[in-house]
Motif scaffolding. Structure first.
Motif: not given
Length: 283
Positions: A251-273
């Motif tokens: 529903s929001t980018p913040a929810h996606f960022s939290r989901f990604f961090r909880d599974h991968v270890g870092v937020p998606p923006s950090v992963f891409r960089n």
């Protein structure tokens, strides 16, 4: 705060050098998954229902679709972890029967004592990722050498092959239909009850059959598909993270960022960089 120091991505899957002081939720991958400690404090993982230690002397070994979670002890300092997410098809290019790394039971135990050779290769791979992350030496020499050493150490690889029983179970049309729906529409709100009704099963029967077939629950499987779809999009396209979060049903980018961090270890923006600042070629 946990951080990804480097991430290498390619046809082999991905390798992440993580400095961890925060737990990860219970999840699964289609990859052959190996965790090695590089430096810092000892730590632990939940693999299936068993808590196992990650130390200088032993690796954590996770089979494809085996549920696991990182359990950080807040009383301990960070652990620097080399996390290997290896594509079974890539391993099969070395020896045909190593494609069985995509099936249950490839590793007989979730933990094992490493050799001096494995430790040296892990240290060399971590150092190469930090100092020359774009180096072909990672993909062409260090990673194959490390995976060969791990498989020869922890798998009866000469006898390794996909179980005919497991292969037969995986052909259940009801589960395959549900998997196809999840893979085609990972961002829909389709729940377990709906999937069960679509294939004519009760919720309990569907849940049990799905877990017996894949090794993961429907929810864990769907989350794994969403994570891998996100990783491929983040690495391979310029799609904005807001649009990606909507495509994946958040529903929001913040929810996606939290989901990604909880599974991968870092937020998606950090992963891409990190991936883009010194990415290995994808082929």
């Amino acid at each position: 705060m946990s951080e990804a120091l480097e991430i290498a991505h390619g046809d082999f899957g991905r390798v992440a050098l993580l400095d961890m002081d925060r737990g990860l939720v219970r999840h699964a991958h289609h990859h052959c998954h190996v965790l090695l400690k590089v430096e810092g404090d000892d730590t632990q993982f939940l693999v299936g229902e068993r808590v196992v230690r990650l130390t200088d002397e032993q690796a954590v070994l996770v089979n494809a679709w085996e549920t696991h979670a990182y359990l950080h002890d807040p009383a301990r300092d960070k652990a620097m972890i080399l996390a290997l997410y290896i594509e079974p098809a890539w391993l099969g290019s070395f020896r045909n029967n190593w494609a069985a790394s995509g099936a249950p039971g490839f590793f007989e135990q979730p933990v094992g004592l490493i050799t001096a050779q494995i430790r040296r290769l892990a240290q060399d791979l971590a150092a190469e990722m930090v100092y020359t992350p774009e180096s072909h030496y990672i993909r062409e020499t260090l990673l194959p050498g490390l995976m060969i050493a791990l498989i020869e150490r922890f798998t009866a690889w000469r006898e390794a092959r996909a179980s005919l029983r497991a292969a037969s179970r995986s052909r259940d049309w009801r589960v395959q239909r549900a998997i196809a729906r999840i893979q085609a529409e990972p961002g829909t709100e389709t729940g377990i009850d709906t999937l069960a009704r679509e294939v004519g099963l009760s919720r309990a029967h569907f849940y049990r059959l799905f877990e017996q077939t894949t090794g993961a629950s429907p929810n864990v499987f769907k989350n794994a598909i969403r994570v891998e779809r996100a990783v491929r999009t983040i690495v391979g396209t310029d799609q904005g993270l807001t649009d990606l979060s909507l495509d994946l049903g958040f529903s929001t980018p913040a929810h996606f960022s939290r989901f990604f961090r909880d599974h991968v270890g870092v937020p998606p923006s950090v992963f891409r960089n990190i991936v883009r600042r010194g990415a290995l070629p994808l082929a």
